[in-house]
Design a protein around this motif. Sequence first.
Motif, PDB file in Angstrom:
ATOM      1  N   UNK A 512      38.007  22.006  19.577  1.00  0.00           N
ATOM      2  CA  UNK A 512      38.044  22.985  18.497  1.00  0.00           C
ATOM      3  C   UNK A 512      36.761  22.911  17.683  1.00  0.00           C
ATOM      4  N   UNK A 513      36.491  23.993  16.985  1.00  0.00           N
ATOM      5  CA  UNK A 513      35.289  24.099  16.154  1.00  0.00           C
ATOM      6  C   UNK A 513      35.678  24.780  14.854  1.00  0.00           C
ATOM      7  N   UNK A 514      35.157  24.238  13.714  1.00  0.00           N
ATOM      8  CA  UNK A 514      35.416  24.830  12.404  1.00  0.00           C
ATOM      9  C   UNK A 514      34.092  25.198  11.763  1.00  0.00           C
ATOM     10  N   UNK A 515      34.005  26.450  11.327  1.00  0.00           N
ATOM     11  CA  UNK A 515      32.736  26.949  10.801  1.00  0.00           C
ATOM     12  C   UNK A 515      32.393  26.353   9.446  1.00  0.00           C
ATOM     13  N   UNK A 516      33.374  25.891   8.667  1.00  0.00           N
ATOM     14  CA  UNK A 516      33.094  25.414   7.309  1.00  0.00           C
ATOM     15  C   UNK A 516      32.244  24.147   7.320  1.00  0.00           C
ATOM     16  N   UNK A 517      32.634  23.176   8.149  1.00  0.00           N
ATOM     17  CA  UNK A 517      31.833  21.941   8.206  1.00  0.00           C
ATOM     18  C   UNK A 517      31.016  21.835   9.494  1.00  0.00           C
ATOM     19  N   UNK A 518      31.068  22.923  10.306  1.00  0.00           N
ATOM     20  CA  UNK A 518      30.280  22.994  11.546  1.00  0.00           C
ATOM     21  C   UNK A 518      30.511  21.779  12.445  1.00  0.00           C
ATOM     22  N   UNK A 519      31.802  21.475  12.631  1.00  0.00           N
ATOM     23  CA  UNK A 519      32.171  20.313  13.438  1.00  0.00           C
ATOM     24  C   UNK A 519      32.888  20.756  14.708  1.00  0.00           C
ATOM     25  N   UNK A 520      32.517  20.148  15.816  1.00  0.00           N
ATOM     26  CA  UNK A 520      33.217  20.349  17.086  1.00  0.00           C
ATOM     27  C   UNK A 520      33.892  19.044  17.470  1.00  0.00           C
ATOM     28  N   UNK A 521      35.163  19.128  17.872  1.00  0.00           N
ATOM     29  CA  UNK A 521      35.910  17.924  18.278  1.00  0.00           C
ATOM     30  C   UNK A 521      36.454  18.119  19.686  1.00  0.00           C
ATOM     31  N   UNK A 522      36.576  17.015  20.389  1.00  0.00           N
ATOM     32  CA  UNK A 522      37.023  17.003  21.779  1.00  0.00           C
ATOM     33  C   UNK A 522      38.119  15.946  21.900  1.00  0.00           C
ATOM     34  N   UNK A 523      39.314  16.360  22.336  1.00  0.00           N
ATOM     35  CA  UNK A 523      40.489  15.491  22.309  1.00  0.00           C
ATOM     36  C   UNK A 523      41.126  15.375  23.694  1.00  0.00           C
ATOM     37  N   UNK A 524      40.848  14.295  24.437  1.00  0.00           N
ATOM     38  CA  UNK A 524      41.537  14.068  25.716  1.00  0.00           C
ATOM     39  C   UNK A 524      42.882  13.369  25.492  1.00  0.00           C
ATOM     40  N   UNK A 525      43.886  13.773  26.272  1.00  0.00           N
ATOM     41  CA  UNK A 525      45.232  13.214  26.136  1.00  0.00           C
ATOM     42  C   UNK A 525      45.871  13.082  27.512  1.00  0.00           C
ATOM     43  N   UNK A 526      46.702  12.047  27.682  1.00  0.00           N
ATOM     44  CA  UNK A 526      47.357  11.837  28.981  1.00  0.00           C
ATOM     45  C   UNK A 526      48.645  11.053  28.776  1.00  0.00           C
ATOM     46  N   UNK A 527      49.606  11.309  29.660  1.00  0.00           N
ATOM     47  CA  UNK A 527      50.859  10.542  29.660  1.00  0.00           C
ATOM     48  C   UNK A 527      51.361  10.420  31.091  1.00  0.00           C
ATOM     49  N   UNK A 528      52.116   9.353  31.346  1.00  0.00           N
ATOM     50  CA  UNK A 528      52.678   9.100  32.670  1.00  0.00           C
ATOM     51  C   UNK A 528      54.129   8.692  32.513  1.00  0.00           C
TER      52      UNK A 528
END
Length: 803
Positions: A512-528
């Motif tokens: 996701x990206x937010x224009x207010x603080x110009x931050x991009x985040x990347x979130x990997x998730x997994x379950x078994x």
Amino acid sequence: MKIRAIVALLIIFVSLHASGQNRIKITGYVRDGDGNPIELVLVQVKNTMVGAMTNEKGYYSLSTAPGDSLTLIYSCLGYNKAERILPSANQDMRLNVQMNYMSMSLGEVSITAARRQVSSMETINADKIKLIPDPAGGSIESLVVTYAGVSTTNELSSQYSVRGGSFDENIVYVNGLEVFRPLLVRSGQQEGLSFVNPDLTESVNFAAGGFEARYGDKMSSVLDISYKKPNALEGSASVSLLGANAYVGSSSGNFTQVTGIRYKTTRSLLGTMETNAEYAPVFMDAQTYMTYRLTPKWEVNFLGNVASNSYKFIPHDRETSFGSMNNVQKFQVFFDGQEKDNFQTQFGALTLKYNPNEKTELGIQASAFNSKEEETYDISGEYWVNEDEAQESGGATIPPLTVGRYHEHARNRLHASVMNVGHYGSYRTKGNTIQWGATAQVEKISDRISEWEKRDSAGYMLPHHEDGVYVVSNLYSNNDISSTRLSGYVQDIFKFRSRQGLFTLIGGVRGSYWSFNKEFIFSPRASLGFIPNFNQDLTFRLATGLYYQPPFYKELRRMVTDESGNRVIELNKDLKSQHSFHVIAGGDYAFKLDNRNFKITTELYYKKLDNMNPYTVDNVKIRYYGENCATGYAAGIDFKIFGELVPGTDSWLSVSLMKAEQTIRGVTKAPLPNSPGYNISLFFQDYFPGYERLKLNLRGMLSGRLPVTAPYQGYENGYYETSPYRRVDIGLSYQLAGGKDAIMDRGFFRHLKNIWLGVDCFNLLGIQNVNSYLWITDIQNRPFAVPNYLTGRQLNLRLIVDF
């Protein structure tokens, strides 16, 4: 269990051996009462060793010798056995079967204990939640807080904490759409109705961490609600001392709708608090969910909600005893003034779905949320603090410890609008389900805050200055924000079998990206998830992932002091997302005891917290530091036993132990604000043997101490601890009419399903719980923390009519 494994192996061996002979093939699907596929169903030809197991789609296929007649037996843990007799079995055929849950429907909560939980999501069907004793007026959250890892310390609020997280770290979805709460609410008395209407609810899914990438960016939990799509006319109406509810659902051709209205007033409940006042809380909302099938492949849905929550409070006087047993002090105050709050919210969402084939689903969603919030009060009080009247010196009463007056003022207004549009899709292949989605969201918020508090003690203004009149605290805000968020995800659900058992692997990423603080985040998730062949009563789970929480408006607000000493709120554009790394390991063991179903669940978890934005809690109001200035962790174990403690009813006991700590600016160590250390919850149902019309529901909670700070003070200046939260609510319900009663075949009653009459006792033990304090000072500026006690014992009457 070994015998069962040997029998299963023999069945598979005989089936394989017979496949080369002259056989007929029988195929089909096995589904539950809701139309969902059931996997791991054993389909066996009666009195033979020929059989097969259903896959994740509920599909089975077996070969057997032709004959004049044969009987198929369908069996699966948690479902009633099904038998199908084939009078003539001379050619290949398809046979679809529906299996019913073993749990009995007694009018309380219908729970499916035997559903296999191979991910972090726990499922509960809560269509009968209306019989639960709930001082909040009947809410899904009243059931969620009895889950393992979930805690609450305020019966007037529907907000909850999960494994040490804040209220803002929980995300709520209704029919795949994120829903929002008002932002100015500072106490449970103001809060009003939860967005989720339990009358309209079909199912509830809840994860206390380690959830999938398709769910949004929050650090603690997800609550996923699905509303009903009725098959026929249905409805209900109820009235109690806490308000009234009604809903109606219908289906006509390609159109279905379910619509509900709610009215809630907590006046009688607030009357049990120590402040003698005129309470006028009025909370109302109307909701509808409509679906229309345009063609066999196209469907359009609409979800709408309008809510009006108003709260008026005119206090008169109050008397509170506090302190230790050896030093009892009494706080008395006479008030003047009033408080008026108004929260108006609207929400609307439109979804267009397209199913080009049975393997693919595509959709477009658009939604809008609007909230206008006003909080105004001018309340003054003249108070004194005495030692207990029984403590006297030489026959004379000890003089007051302090005498003073205070004045609290606020003119706070906030207007928020959130609009988004998005696309989602899914595609099923053999063993895989690929899901994806993307959303664009626009947020506009206007915030105007003006509040201050003035104190004096024995005629001296506090703080005392000779050059003017000063207030003890003030806060001012004049901020506007307009921003855009972009987010997307992709994930795969992969199921496969091996000689060891059935595996379910869910992996995905979210960005996701937010224009207010110009931050991009990347979130990997997994379950078994793993169901072993050697014992299919066992289920094992492992989940991990990096979870971010981008700031929303409340998190951005940072208090600064201007050159005149006034506190002003500024928005911190450098504030970044908090993040948490989750590791969760757990499992279930399902078993029978005295021919009743039980399940034991245990989960161990560890959350590493970084880039934290610390906060303090006063009642339900959260004040953030507005800075990424802390690190921390949360670790613990959750245990839950679920089952038929009484035959035919579902009950459970949850026990949670945890330790959660934060380090602020690398120096100050303090517990997380919502980390009670321990939490025990009980939900119990019973009925009178041989007389099932009379039913009992009991809900109990015991939660540990929480840290609190003085107003506008952080943990650097020290903290105190509240007393443990202890509460028991009990309800008795009597079925006046329903089922096969003769009266149900007469006149008006032919249109009804059930008539229930109930009585609840809230806070059965009459325990005085505390979750906030009123702070006063004497002439030496020494603080006194006077506890604000929550509600006392209260009776509630209710009448429910279902049709």
